[in-house]
Design an enzyme around this catalytic site. Structure first.
Site, mmCIF file in Angstrom:
data_model
loop_
_atom_site.group_PDB
_atom_site.id
_atom_site.type_symbol
_atom_site.label_atom_id
_atom_site.label_comp_id
_atom_site.label_asym_id
_atom_site.label_seq_id
_atom_site.Cartn_x
_atom_site.Cartn_y
_atom_site.Cartn_z
ATOM 1 N N ARG A 129 7.686 -3.139 -4.952
ATOM 2 C CA ARG A 129 7.680 -4.015 -3.758
ATOM 3 C C ARG A 129 9.080 -4.074 -3.151
ATOM 4 O O ARG A 129 9.248 -3.942 -1.939
ATOM 5 C CB ARG A 129 7.198 -5.419 -4.141
ATOM 6 C CG ARG A 129 5.710 -5.469 -4.396
ATOM 7 C CD ARG A 129 5.248 -6.831 -4.859
ATOM 8 N NE ARG A 129 3.794 -6.824 -5.022
ATOM 9 C CZ ARG A 129 3.133 -7.531 -5.928
ATOM 10 N NH1 ARG A 129 3.781 -8.325 -6.752
ATOM 11 N NH2 ARG A 129 1.822 -7.464 -6.005
ATOM 12 N N HIS B 70 8.120 -10.562 -15.620
ATOM 13 C CA HIS B 70 7.266 -10.256 -14.470
ATOM 14 C C HIS B 70 6.709 -11.610 -14.031
ATOM 15 O O HIS B 70 5.704 -12.080 -14.546
ATOM 16 C CB HIS B 70 6.128 -9.301 -14.862
ATOM 17 C CG HIS B 70 5.038 -9.205 -13.821
ATOM 18 N ND1 HIS B 70 5.266 -8.745 -12.552
ATOM 19 C CD2 HIS B 70 3.726 -9.533 -13.861
ATOM 20 C CE1 HIS B 70 4.135 -8.788 -11.863
ATOM 21 N NE2 HIS B 70 3.188 -9.268 -12.633
HETATM 22 P P1 NAD Z 1 -10.918 -10.449 -13.017
HETATM 23 O O1 NAD Z 1 -11.340 -11.862 -13.246
HETATM 24 O O2 NAD Z 1 -11.421 -9.733 -11.813
HETATM 25 O O3 NAD Z 1 -11.320 -9.568 -14.297
HETATM 26 C C1 NAD Z 1 -11.106 -9.942 -15.599
HETATM 27 C C2 NAD Z 1 -12.196 -9.292 -16.430
HETATM 28 O O4 NAD Z 1 -11.927 -9.536 -17.815
HETATM 29 C C3 NAD Z 1 -13.604 -9.842 -16.138
HETATM 30 O O5 NAD Z 1 -14.466 -8.790 -15.772
HETATM 31 C C4 NAD Z 1 -14.011 -10.499 -17.447
HETATM 32 O O6 NAD Z 1 -15.408 -10.431 -17.708
HETATM 33 C C5 NAD Z 1 -13.208 -9.675 -18.453
HETATM 34 N N1 NAD Z 1 -13.024 -10.316 -19.738
HETATM 35 C C6 NAD Z 1 -12.691 -11.596 -20.003
HETATM 36 N N2 NAD Z 1 -12.622 -11.787 -21.338
HETATM 37 C C7 NAD Z 1 -12.891 -10.601 -21.909
HETATM 38 C C8 NAD Z 1 -12.981 -10.145 -23.265
HETATM 39 N N3 NAD Z 1 -12.759 -10.976 -24.286
HETATM 40 N N4 NAD Z 1 -13.296 -8.853 -23.499
HETATM 41 C C9 NAD Z 1 -13.520 -8.010 -22.460
HETATM 42 N N5 NAD Z 1 -13.465 -8.378 -21.160
HETATM 43 C C10 NAD Z 1 -13.164 -9.657 -20.912
HETATM 44 O O7 NAD Z 1 -9.327 -10.447 -13.056
HETATM 45 P P2 NAD Z 1 -8.374 -9.301 -12.483
HETATM 46 O O8 NAD Z 1 -8.018 -9.616 -11.082
HETATM 47 O O9 NAD Z 1 -8.966 -7.983 -12.828
HETATM 48 O O10 NAD Z 1 -7.053 -9.578 -13.358
HETATM 49 C C11 NAD Z 1 -7.077 -9.275 -14.740
HETATM 50 C C12 NAD Z 1 -5.744 -9.682 -15.362
HETATM 51 O O11 NAD Z 1 -4.712 -8.839 -14.852
HETATM 52 C C13 NAD Z 1 -5.312 -11.122 -15.020
HETATM 53 O O12 NAD Z 1 -4.695 -11.717 -16.141
HETATM 54 C C14 NAD Z 1 -4.318 -10.921 -13.910
HETATM 55 O O13 NAD Z 1 -3.413 -11.995 -13.798
HETATM 56 C C15 NAD Z 1 -3.654 -9.655 -14.392
HETATM 57 N N6 NAD Z 1 -2.875 -8.936 -13.381
HETATM 58 C C16 NAD Z 1 -1.710 -8.416 -13.804
HETATM 59 C C17 NAD Z 1 -0.895 -7.757 -12.926
HETATM 60 C C18 NAD Z 1 0.424 -7.207 -13.419
HETATM 61 O O14 NAD Z 1 1.240 -6.767 -12.612
HETATM 62 N N7 NAD Z 1 0.665 -7.206 -14.717
HETATM 63 C C19 NAD Z 1 -1.283 -7.619 -11.580
HETATM 64 C C20 NAD Z 1 -2.508 -8.141 -11.173
HETATM 65 C C21 NAD Z 1 -3.300 -8.808 -12.093
#
Ligand code: NAD
Length: 302
Positions: free
Chosen positions: A150, A174
């Protein structure tokens, strides 16, 4: 290209976009997809199979954590995501429990590389280090690679040059306490002074970088294209043994913390963690960032 199997745990916005990106970039020969919501996961598999005619990926399946264990690289993006106005740190308690459970059931093989994405990603990377028997060099958090991308874009836009011509580095958390290493920043090999970037402008661009995820989440409730591209990029560095330097979240045994530092990335994961020469001001910023992570660790580590 050698046969590479990549597993993705958590097929939400980030997981599904990552799978799609890995298919279009030709990085995954096989994809093993896991979600607690099996019906949704099956749906993603069917949808992604429609991409197979345009991709080198020849197999995609919805699997269990036990089956996903066979993958060369396992990407973990399961858990809760930020809601508008919510910070990454607010997800610590709930996602720590989810990640600890996943790691326990997954029990990764010694040769596997684990790529952590779930937020707050530095804490989740640390939990993976504590809960698996993998060498810490094989546990990588996506860290500040996205934030660095970014900032490269903002600096590029400011100077009228392409982001690829910008070299910069964001260290530490982060999250809100991330630190820009301005001493390591150059544009077309020229220092910031050459481009007349004042301290005030630099500060504004850094602030804009920290706020970008909040703005995207406010508008569309999630961010996923950027992070999926960063994950695919880290996979590429591993699969092709590139020895490329990328800021990722990695374990620091002295501090017993994971946070972003520039690392040489190759087929073994983190081949070397570098220590950039920082100014006293940047050192102080990094220390503050690490203090934030220490507090978060003490509040939540299971
Ligand atoms: P989302 O809610 O769309 O998807 C999360 C998924 O995890 C869901 O499909 C849910 O059913 C599944 N899940 C929950 N518990 C589970 C388990 N025990 N076993 C298997 N699957 C399980 O969320 P998202 O937008 O895809 O974000 C996912 C994660 O990534 C969040 O924590 C978000 O903050 C993070 N994220 C990180 C970054 C980064 O730069 N590191 C960037 C964006 C999002």
């Amino acid at each position: 290209m050698k046969h590479t199997t990549i597993a993705i745990i958590g097929m939400g916005n980030v997981g599904a976009t990552t799978a799609y990106t890995l298919m279009l970039t030709g990085l995954a020969s096989e994809l093993l997809l896991v979600d607690i919501d099996q019906e949704k996961c099956e749906g993603e598999v069917r949808d992604l199979r429609d991409v197979m005619g345009f991709s080198a990926t020849s197999q995609i399946s919805a699997t269990t954590l036990t089956q996903a264990r066979t993958a060369d690289i396992i990407i973990i993006c399961a858990g809760k995501a930020q809601k508008p106005g919510q910070s990454r740190r607010e997800l610590a308690q709930i996602n720590s429990a989810i990640i600890a459970e996943i790691i326990k059931e997954l029990n990764p093989r010694p040769e596997t590389i684990l790529l952590m994405v779930t937020n707050p990603v530095d804490l989740m990377t640390l939990i993976a280090c504590k809960r698996s028997s993998l060498p810490h060099t094989k546990i990588i958090g996506s860290g500040t690679w996205l934030d660095t991308q970014r900032l490269k874009r903002y600096l590029g836009e400011h100077c009228g040059v392409a982001p690829e011509s910008v070299s910069t580095l964001i260290l530490g958390e982060h999250g809100d306490a991330q630190c820009v290493a301005w001493s390591q920043t150059s544009i077309g090999s020229q220092p910031l002074s050459y481009w007349n970037i004042s301290e005030k402008t630099a500060h504004e661009l850094a602030h804009q970088t920290t706020q970008e995820a909040y703005a995207i989440i406010q508008a569309k409730c999630a961010t996923y294209y950027g992070v999926a591209s960063c994950i695919a990029d880290v996979c590429k560095a591993i699969i092709y043994n590139e020895q490329r330097i990328i800021p990722v979240s990695c374990y620091d045994s002295e501090r017993d913390l994971c946070y972003s530092m520039p690392c040489i990335m190759g087929e073994q994961g983190i081949e070397q963690r570098l220590q950039p020469q920082l100014t006293p001001q940047e050192h102080q910023c990094l220390e503050q960032s690490l203090q934030t992570l220490i507090t978060l660790k003490h509040e939540t580590l299971l």
